[in-house]
Design a protein around this motif. Structure first.
Motif, mmCIF file in Angstrom:
data_model
loop_
_atom_site.group_PDB
_atom_site.id
_atom_site.type_symbol
_atom_site.label_atom_id
_atom_site.label_comp_id
_atom_site.label_asym_id
_atom_site.label_seq_id
_atom_site.Cartn_x
_atom_site.Cartn_y
_atom_site.Cartn_z
ATOM 1 N N ASN A 36 -4.315 0.518 -15.530
ATOM 2 C CA ASN A 36 -3.559 1.333 -16.463
ATOM 3 C C ASN A 36 -2.865 2.504 -15.782
ATOM 4 O OD1 ASN A 36 -4.310 -0.282 -18.592
ATOM 5 N ND2 ASN A 36 -6.129 0.932 -19.082
ATOM 6 N N ALA A 37 -3.175 2.741 -14.521
ATOM 7 C CA ALA A 37 -2.551 3.839 -13.795
ATOM 8 C C ALA A 37 -1.109 3.469 -13.450
ATOM 9 C CB ALA A 37 -3.328 4.134 -12.515
ATOM 10 N N PRO A 38 -0.220 4.463 -13.311
ATOM 11 C CA PRO A 38 1.185 4.166 -13.074
ATOM 12 C C PRO A 38 1.443 3.547 -11.714
ATOM 13 C CG PRO A 38 0.755 6.519 -12.850
ATOM 14 C CD PRO A 38 -0.501 5.902 -13.391
ATOM 15 N N THR A 39 2.524 2.800 -11.623
ATOM 16 C CA THR A 39 2.962 2.218 -10.365
ATOM 17 C C THR A 39 3.898 3.187 -9.661
ATOM 18 O OG1 THR A 39 2.804 -0.006 -11.267
ATOM 19 C CG2 THR A 39 4.174 0.272 -9.313
ATOM 20 N N PRO A 40 3.762 3.378 -8.347
ATOM 21 C CA PRO A 40 4.636 4.304 -7.650
ATOM 22 C C PRO A 40 6.107 3.925 -7.819
ATOM 23 C CG PRO A 40 2.816 3.644 -6.256
ATOM 24 C CD PRO A 40 2.765 2.774 -7.466
ATOM 25 N N ALA A 41 6.944 4.916 -8.060
ATOM 26 C CA ALA A 41 8.383 4.679 -8.138
ATOM 27 C C ALA A 41 8.928 4.383 -6.753
ATOM 28 C CB ALA A 41 9.076 5.912 -8.723
ATOM 29 N N SER A 42 9.922 3.506 -6.671
ATOM 30 C CA SER A 42 10.433 3.052 -5.377
ATOM 31 C C SER A 42 11.038 4.198 -4.576
ATOM 32 C CB SER A 42 11.466 1.944 -5.589
ATOM 33 O OG SER A 42 12.536 2.410 -6.387
ATOM 34 N N GLY A 43 11.597 5.192 -5.270
ATOM 35 C CA GLY A 43 12.198 6.307 -4.551
ATOM 36 C C GLY A 43 11.225 7.387 -4.177
ATOM 37 N N ASP A 44 9.952 7.222 -4.547
ATOM 38 C CA ASP A 44 8.962 8.264 -4.327
ATOM 39 C C ASP A 44 7.989 7.851 -3.226
ATOM 40 O OD1 ASP A 44 6.391 9.806 -6.393
ATOM 41 O OD2 ASP A 44 7.445 10.537 -4.635
ATOM 42 N N MET A 45 7.220 6.795 -3.477
ATOM 43 C CA MET A 45 6.278 6.273 -2.510
ATOM 44 C C MET A 45 6.650 4.837 -2.172
ATOM 45 S SD MET A 45 2.913 7.852 -4.392
ATOM 46 C CE MET A 45 1.703 6.847 -3.531
ATOM 47 N N GLN A 46 6.451 4.481 -0.918
ATOM 48 C CA GLN A 46 6.799 3.132 -0.472
ATOM 49 C C GLN A 46 5.540 2.412 -0.005
ATOM 50 O OE1 GLN A 46 8.453 5.892 1.332
ATOM 51 N NE2 GLN A 46 9.732 6.018 -0.507
ATOM 52 N N GLU A 47 5.446 1.138 -0.348
ATOM 53 C CA GLU A 47 4.312 0.352 0.094
ATOM 54 C C GLU A 47 4.513 -0.092 1.543
ATOM 55 O OE1 GLU A 47 1.443 -3.366 -1.297
ATOM 56 O OE2 GLU A 47 3.390 -3.066 -2.289
ATOM 57 N N ILE A 48 3.424 -0.060 2.318
ATOM 58 C CA ILE A 48 3.404 -0.563 3.684
ATOM 59 C C ILE A 48 2.670 -1.909 3.661
ATOM 60 C CG2 ILE A 48 2.755 -0.108 6.070
ATOM 61 C CD1 ILE A 48 2.365 2.855 5.242
ATOM 62 N N THR A 49 3.294 -2.946 4.171
ATOM 63 C CA THR A 49 2.681 -4.270 4.089
ATOM 64 C C THR A 49 2.372 -4.889 5.446
ATOM 65 O OG1 THR A 49 4.863 -5.301 3.972
ATOM 66 C CG2 THR A 49 3.805 -4.752 1.872
ATOM 67 N N ASP A 50 2.841 -4.277 6.521
ATOM 68 C CA ASP A 50 2.714 -4.886 7.850
ATOM 69 C C ASP A 50 1.980 -3.973 8.826
ATOM 70 O OD1 ASP A 50 4.707 -2.989 7.851
ATOM 71 O OD2 ASP A 50 6.094 -4.150 9.098
ATOM 72 N N PHE A 51 0.877 -3.379 8.370
ATOM 73 C CA PHE A 51 0.184 -2.406 9.215
ATOM 74 C C PHE A 51 -0.922 -3.017 10.069
ATOM 75 C CE2 PHE A 51 -1.676 -2.236 4.933
ATOM 76 C CZ PHE A 51 -3.020 -2.471 5.185
ATOM 77 N N GLY A 52 -1.168 -4.325 9.966
ATOM 78 C CA GLY A 52 -2.194 -4.949 10.794
ATOM 79 C C GLY A 52 -2.828 -6.126 10.084
ATOM 80 N N ASP A 53 -3.911 -6.640 10.660
ATOM 81 C CA ASP A 53 -4.557 -7.791 10.043
ATOM 82 C C ASP A 53 -5.394 -7.417 8.823
ATOM 83 O OD1 ASP A 53 -6.622 -6.516 11.362
ATOM 84 O OD2 ASP A 53 -7.350 -8.312 12.382
ATOM 85 N N ASN A 54 -5.622 -6.113 8.621
ATOM 86 C CA ASN A 54 -6.172 -5.585 7.374
ATOM 87 C C ASN A 54 -7.501 -6.252 6.991
ATOM 88 O OD1 ASN A 54 -6.361 -4.142 4.968
ATOM 89 N ND2 ASN A 54 -4.829 -5.358 3.890
ATOM 90 N N PRO A 55 -8.547 -6.080 7.801
ATOM 91 C CA PRO A 55 -9.812 -6.753 7.509
ATOM 92 C C PRO A 55 -10.451 -6.325 6.196
ATOM 93 C CG PRO A 55 -10.097 -5.110 9.229
ATOM 94 C CD PRO A 55 -8.622 -5.260 9.027
ATOM 95 N N GLY A 56 -10.140 -5.109 5.727
ATOM 96 C CA GLY A 56 -10.696 -4.639 4.468
ATOM 97 C C GLY A 56 -9.901 -5.027 3.245
#
Length: 326
Positions: free
Chosen positions: A22-42
């Protein structure tokens, strides 16, 4: 099994947690998602906030949300992005996923997630490494803070990655080493895990046995009326990081009406040379929530909401000062 134990541990807090979906989704002009930061074991998500004109050798603040929250909600309540825009530093928001934890809590009580080079803690380090590789971030100006489960994870990261973080602020959290399994997790939340300063220090030392450098300085916030994570944990955190920095258990200074607020008590723990290394805030009447003070004043900011209460004291501002960002 990991998900099952998580469900059981969080059963006591489900009634007070607002669903993260139910929490808001970050606006594209405000926060950006990082998707390629590593193999992300967690298997975590990552979001970044970069102010316009990020200066060279900028600071980075890693902000960890609590249960029932996500990155956007944490950013909105704390006001870190507004402060970053004013002062010119970057903010990184690791984000839990429901596939790891039904209530979106970081798994601070799972040994595989809080030991160096493993699980969620390793994913967060990979996010920091991404920021260092892609932006002009100063390696010696990396800080972190977190609330509740995020506060407990902050404790773990300060212990397991002392070579990465210069300082950390734990809000309504628990010491590192308070829990490595389900039963101890319950006990820690209830304030039933108490150790000697030496034992707490040993837990930190064991998180990275070969490390010989300086440890992050620590700031601790806790409400006296916290019914979810007992305020005894503030005392245990002060014992732990005081022992790490050899400050002794007796505060060098106590301000019972900090910044003119009779609800806020500030305790300062200093090394032998007089340098302040551990600071503790006890906030009278505050429950399981971050302290905010909405307004336009220099020391004001943040928003009220689930797990954020207006107590005329803006924790984010004082954390930023402690980090040397203002």
């Amino acid at each position: 099994m990991k998900l099952l134990t998580t469900i059981l541990l969080l059963a006591a807090t489900v009634a007070t947690c607002s669903p993260a979906e139910n929490a808001p989704t970050p606006a594209s002009g405000d926060m950006q998602e990082i998707t390629d930061f590593g193999d992300n074991p967690g298997q975590l998500k990552a979001w970044q906030y970069l102010p316009e004109g990020l200066p060279e050798q900028a600071a980075l603040v890693v902000v960890l949300h609590g249960c029932g929250q996500n990155a956007a909600e944490m950013a909105r309540l704390t006001g870190w992005n507004a402060l970053a825009a004013q002062q010119g530093f970057a903010v990184l928001y690791p984000e839990q996923q429901a596939s790891n934890n039904i209530q979106n809590c970081f798994n601070w009580f799972q040994q595989q997630d809080i030991t160096r080079s493993n699980g969620e803690s390793q994913s967060i380090w990979q996010m920091v490494s991404y920021m260092l590789s892609n932006y002009n971030i100063a390696p010696k100006r990396i800080y972190l803070t977190g609330m509740s489960a995020g506060g407990a994870m902050s404790s773990a990261l300060m212990a397991a990655y002392p070579d990465v973080f210069s300082a950390g602020a734990v809000q309504s959290g628990v010491p590192y080493g308070a829990a490595f399994d389900l039963a101890a997790g319950f006990q820690a939340m209830q304030g039933q895990v108490s150790k000697s300063p030496e034992a707490w220090q040993e837990a930190v030392a064991n998180a990275y046995p070969s490390y010989e450098g300086a440890y992050p300085k620590a700031m601790i916030f806790h409400g006296t009326d916290d019914a979810i994570v007992n305020a005894q944990n503030a005392e245990e955190l002060a014992k732990q990081w005081g022992a790490v920095h050899q400050t002794g258990r007796t505060p060098a200074a106590i301000d019972t009406t900090f910044a003119g607020n009779p609800a806020v008590r500030r305790l300062s723990y200093q090394e032998a040379g007089g340098e302040e290394r551990v600071v503790r805030f006890d906030i009278e009447g505050l429950g399981h929530a971050m302290a905010v003070d909405p307004g336009e004043g220099e020391q004001q900011g943040g928003e009220t909401g689930p797990f954020a209460k207006d107590v005329d004291f803006y924790a984010t501002y004082w954390i930023a000062r402690f980090f040397g960002l203002l």
